[in-house]
Design a protein around this motif. Sequence first.
Motif, PDB file in Angstrom:
ATOM      1  N   TRP A 368      -4.057   1.263   3.313  1.00  0.00           N
ATOM      2  CA  TRP A 368      -3.511  -0.021   2.867  1.00  0.00           C
ATOM      3  C   TRP A 368      -3.649  -0.177   1.355  1.00  0.00           C
ATOM      4  CZ3 TRP A 368      -5.736  -4.927   1.302  1.00  0.00           C
ATOM      5  CH2 TRP A 368      -4.812  -5.984   1.311  1.00  0.00           C
ATOM      6  N   VAL A 369      -4.802   0.178   0.802  1.00  0.00           N
ATOM      7  CA  VAL A 369      -5.021   0.063  -0.640  1.00  0.00           C
ATOM      8  C   VAL A 369      -4.102   1.011  -1.405  1.00  0.00           C
ATOM      9  CG1 VAL A 369      -6.683   0.546  -2.481  1.00  0.00           C
ATOM     10  CG2 VAL A 369      -7.379  -0.785  -0.488  1.00  0.00           C
ATOM     11  N   ARG A 370      -4.027   2.266  -0.984  1.00  0.00           N
ATOM     12  CA  ARG A 370      -3.211   3.232  -1.700  1.00  0.00           C
ATOM     13  C   ARG A 370      -1.730   2.850  -1.663  1.00  0.00           C
ATOM     14  NH1 ARG A 370      -4.497   7.046   1.142  1.00  0.00           N
ATOM     15  NH2 ARG A 370      -2.687   6.983   2.536  1.00  0.00           N
ATOM     16  N   GLU A 371      -1.248   2.437  -0.474  1.00  0.00           N
ATOM     17  CA  GLU A 371       0.173   2.133  -0.343  1.00  0.00           C
ATOM     18  C   GLU A 371       0.533   0.769  -0.937  1.00  0.00           C
ATOM     19  OE1 GLU A 371       2.668   4.315   0.921  1.00  0.00           O
ATOM     20  OE2 GLU A 371       0.977   5.577   0.372  1.00  0.00           O
ATOM     21  N   ARG A 372      -0.404  -0.152  -0.952  1.00  0.00           N
ATOM     22  CA  ARG A 372      -0.195  -1.401  -1.691  1.00  0.00           C
ATOM     23  C   ARG A 372      -0.145  -1.117  -3.184  1.00  0.00           C
ATOM     24  NH1 ARG A 372       0.843  -5.779  -2.464  1.00  0.00           N
ATOM     25  NH2 ARG A 372       2.773  -4.724  -1.952  1.00  0.00           N
ATOM     26  N   LEU A 373      -1.000  -0.191  -3.638  1.00  0.00           N
ATOM     27  CA  LEU A 373      -1.025   0.163  -5.048  1.00  0.00           C
ATOM     28  C   LEU A 373       0.323   0.718  -5.497  1.00  0.00           C
ATOM     29  CD1 LEU A 373      -2.685   0.496  -7.649  1.00  0.00           C
ATOM     30  CD2 LEU A 373      -3.395   2.741  -6.802  1.00  0.00           C
ATOM     31  N   MET A 374       0.962   1.524  -4.646  1.00  0.00           N
ATOM     32  CA  MET A 374       2.269   2.064  -5.007  1.00  0.00           C
ATOM     33  C   MET A 374       3.265   0.932  -5.275  1.00  0.00           C
ATOM     34  SD  MET A 374       2.001   5.427  -5.027  1.00  0.00           S
ATOM     35  CE  MET A 374       0.415   5.038  -5.796  1.00  0.00           C
ATOM     36  N   ASP A 375       3.262  -0.090  -4.438  1.00  0.00           N
ATOM     37  CA  ASP A 375       4.189  -1.206  -4.635  1.00  0.00           C
ATOM     38  C   ASP A 375       3.783  -2.072  -5.815  1.00  0.00           C
ATOM     39  OD1 ASP A 375       5.178  -0.194  -2.165  1.00  0.00           O
ATOM     40  OD2 ASP A 375       5.988  -2.172  -1.699  1.00  0.00           O
ATOM     41  N   LEU A 376       2.488  -2.214  -6.057  1.00  0.00           N
ATOM     42  CA  LEU A 376       2.039  -3.003  -7.204  1.00  0.00           C
ATOM     43  C   LEU A 376       2.411  -2.314  -8.521  1.00  0.00           C
ATOM     44  CD1 LEU A 376      -1.440  -4.126  -5.849  1.00  0.00           C
ATOM     45  CD2 LEU A 376       0.548  -5.602  -6.248  1.00  0.00           C
ATOM     46  N   ILE A 377       2.342  -0.987  -8.542  1.00  0.00           N
ATOM     47  CA  ILE A 377       2.786  -0.247  -9.716  1.00  0.00           C
ATOM     48  C   ILE A 377       4.279  -0.474  -9.936  1.00  0.00           C
ATOM     49  CG2 ILE A 377       3.173   2.063 -10.653  1.00  0.00           C
ATOM     50  CD1 ILE A 377       0.574   2.911  -9.208  1.00  0.00           C
ATOM     51  N   ALA A 378       5.050  -0.390  -8.856  1.00  0.00           N
ATOM     52  CA  ALA A 378       6.497  -0.614  -8.963  1.00  0.00           C
ATOM     53  C   ALA A 378       6.788  -1.993  -9.530  1.00  0.00           C
ATOM     54  CB  ALA A 378       7.142  -0.442  -7.586  1.00  0.00           C
ATOM     55  N   ARG A 379       6.086  -2.972  -9.054  1.00  0.00           N
ATOM     56  CA  ARG A 379       6.282  -4.346  -9.520  1.00  0.00           C
ATOM     57  C   ARG A 379       5.943  -4.468 -10.997  1.00  0.00           C
ATOM     58  NH1 ARG A 379       5.501  -9.648  -7.498  1.00  0.00           N
ATOM     59  NH2 ARG A 379       4.381 -10.984  -8.979  1.00  0.00           N
ATOM     60  N   ARG A 380       4.824  -3.875 -11.391  1.00  0.00           N
ATOM     61  CA  ARG A 380       4.358  -3.976 -12.772  1.00  0.00           C
ATOM     62  C   ARG A 380       5.325  -3.299 -13.751  1.00  0.00           C
ATOM     63  NH1 ARG A 380      -0.854  -3.958 -15.118  1.00  0.00           N
ATOM     64  NH2 ARG A 380      -0.639  -3.727 -17.387  1.00  0.00           N
ATOM     65  N   GLY A 736      -0.595   4.835  14.320  1.00  0.00           N
ATOM     66  CA  GLY A 736       0.245   3.641  14.321  1.00  0.00           C
ATOM     67  C   GLY A 736      -0.439   2.449  13.696  1.00  0.00           C
ATOM     68  N   ALA A 737      -1.737   2.297  13.958  1.00  0.00           N
ATOM     69  CA  ALA A 737      -2.489   1.166  13.415  1.00  0.00           C
ATOM     70  C   ALA A 737      -2.888   1.381  11.967  1.00  0.00           C
ATOM     71  CB  ALA A 737      -3.741   0.913  14.267  1.00  0.00           C
ATOM     72  N   ILE A 738      -2.919   2.634  11.496  1.00  0.00           N
ATOM     73  CA  ILE A 738      -3.271   2.909  10.103  1.00  0.00           C
ATOM     74  C   ILE A 738      -2.106   2.576   9.172  1.00  0.00           C
ATOM     75  CG2 ILE A 738      -3.752   4.780   8.469  1.00  0.00           C
ATOM     76  CD1 ILE A 738      -5.369   6.135  10.701  1.00  0.00           C
ATOM     77  N   GLY A 739      -0.908   3.005   9.539  1.00  0.00           N
ATOM     78  CA  GLY A 739       0.227   2.865   8.635  1.00  0.00           C
ATOM     79  C   GLY A 739       0.912   1.517   8.653  1.00  0.00           C
TER      80      GLY A 739
END
Length: 784
Positions: A368-380, A736-739
Amino acid sequence: MRFTGASVPRREDPRLLAGAGRFVDDIDRPGPLEAAFVRSPVAHGRLIEVEAGNARATDGVVAVLTAEELAQCCSPMGWGAVGPLIVPAHLPLADDRVRFAGDPIAVVIATNRAAAEDGADAVEVDIEPLPPVTSAAAMGDDAAAVWDEAPDNVLWSGEEVWGNPDEAFASAAHVISETLTQHRHTCAPLETRGGVAEYDTSTGSLHYEVSHQNPHALRVHLAAILGLPAARIRVTCDSIGGSFGLKSNPTREDVAVCAAARLLGRPVRWVEDRAENLVAGGHAREEQVSVKAALDENGVVIGLRADLVMDHGAYPFLNLPLSLFANIIKVLLPGTLRVRHYQFRGSVVATTKASFVAYRGPWEIECWVRERLMDLIARRLGLDPLDVRRRNYMGNDHFPGAMLTGPTLDFMTINQTLDRAVELADYQGFRTAQAEARAEGRHLGIGLCTYLEPGPGPTDYGQALGFTYEQRSMQRARVKLEPDGSVTVFTSQQPHGQSHETTLAQVVADELGVGFDDVRVVSGDTDQVPFNMVGTGGSRAATLGAGAAQGAARIVRHKLLAVVATLLEANPDDLDIIDGVVAVRGSPDQCKTVAEVARLSYMAPFTLDQALGDGFDASFDFETPAGGWTQSTHVCWVELDPGTGLVTVPRYLVVEDCGEMINPAVVEGQIRGGVAQGIGSVLLEKIVYDDSGQCTTSTFMDYLLPTAAEIPRIDIEHLEGPSQGDVPWRGVGEGGAIGSPAAVCNAIEDALAPWGAKITEQYLPPSRVLQFISSATEPNEAEH
């Protein structure tokens, strides 16, 4: 016919769907007693007195047992402080302190459940309140101490560094800093915890029939705590109505029920009610990661810092070190990112809440942290989240190679799962449709998540987690040919919904050339099945459980071929076993049936020239092979209503590679079930404590679970990369619950783009979505 690779109907279904399963509440014993626990009404306090006189006088009550009575036959659980890891010693029932609202103080034993509950209501407890510790942020000298051994409430802390993060951050073009928070969940299995304990006073033997996913570990701990020889303890598990990790550790209630049966010399049953389960059964997740990413000018992560704080609740679990999941998060968080400079700090903190338990992918926050980070980088940086991923993920030319933290990355198709998912999702086409929908006042979003699932991971995975020996996960199975030619498989796996009765039978039937219906799978009896301290968990069964069963069956096959070769005066290499018949290839009339040879091995072994030893009966220890990664990309579509904050999920896609599949229907069922739990965890499920330390989500009216109305059709496409060898199957139990939480959160943030919302927490009910919308002055047309 080859059974592996086919969606053979589950052998478990006729029994379970017809209501013929045997759960704890179905167990019938002569003269059973029922148990009910008296639980602390306050979160933290000194236990001054337990007055049980009125309870003992209640009709039907046989005994009221407190910590003092159980001390006659129970040693403390836990072992105190060992280096940086503190596992406080404690008793099955609270003695001097209570440490969460729901802490068991006494157990009432009665002739029926109603009388036991009446007796529990009649017990009076005097508790001097102490300050509750309701947040893992309560670390340091100013906080009340949950345990004297940990005055700062830190049960474990650790730090590790790879490369030179200071240098990476000094040279960064951009730095992103966020604190990402995951809320508290619970497992909520259909069947709550429970067991029936029976002590035979004539032999000094204990039999515990229990809803549990780890019978051998439970037996080992019961022996140590109760002071009984392990040889005199038998743990059995029959039908289990789910677990998801909840029933993986020995609990204080297990010990108390077994001790009560021993003290009273009568069978004692305990079945947890739903309120107990939600308040005291154990909780999961509730972690916070403060993450900093150093980026180059293209948005590639060149340095990473992560500071993890895990809320462990009050009491430690026994079977696994409480630092384990923090270390898994540490190892897996970089995933297949190109980053080479990484610093991780972790703390596991005691609070006055129900204890931490594993829950399907208990390391899920790393994803969750790594994949949220990818979107936060995109936003920034004003990039598309897909472009950020492609810039940051290792290319195919990196494989085989190694994760930054050590585990080998081989047999990799992770980038192919992303490419195929993007193709199937028509990602660019969606962006066009999304813009058109926003012009019409509809708010759509799409979210991606790509990750590795250790299923069970490569041979060096355990070393990366900090094991001090060459950790190669091993599992044993036994296969026995019966006198009529049927086959019994004894597995150390303990199924609780994973379909092992079906999948292991498929593997063994293929290896031995017999019918699927001729193979019986035995599990859940410590007197019969091989030893295993993990049971079923960690996506290990498809590789380790099946590999062990296949290996044992192969030994039996070789013995069988050797015997028949002698009988037919043929070369073993010229023989095939098909449909229970061993025949010379090309000469089907030269044959012996498996049943015929099996019967001779029992009834007239002296007629067989081949030395059989133990007969057609073999055990095999299977070790983790190379590879071991299941790889997946999830795509989630959402639509949100800005007037109500309601988020709906109209479509969901998973593209995964778990190698060859033993049973595709079982694989897809595991994936869909995990995705449903992940969707529920973001939109619906949350355990809540108030400031006094009371759990306020004690019913399913408060703790909301997803239903068929909230879960969309989940499309699944399977890729199949290069075979990992003789055992080509990998686990999917956690994936399934991880992704799904990351994919859902990313999709919601994408839908909220017109309001500039930035999501840093995982729980996103309608009220929180409305807060994001109301905090923005006016919608804008900002896009990623």
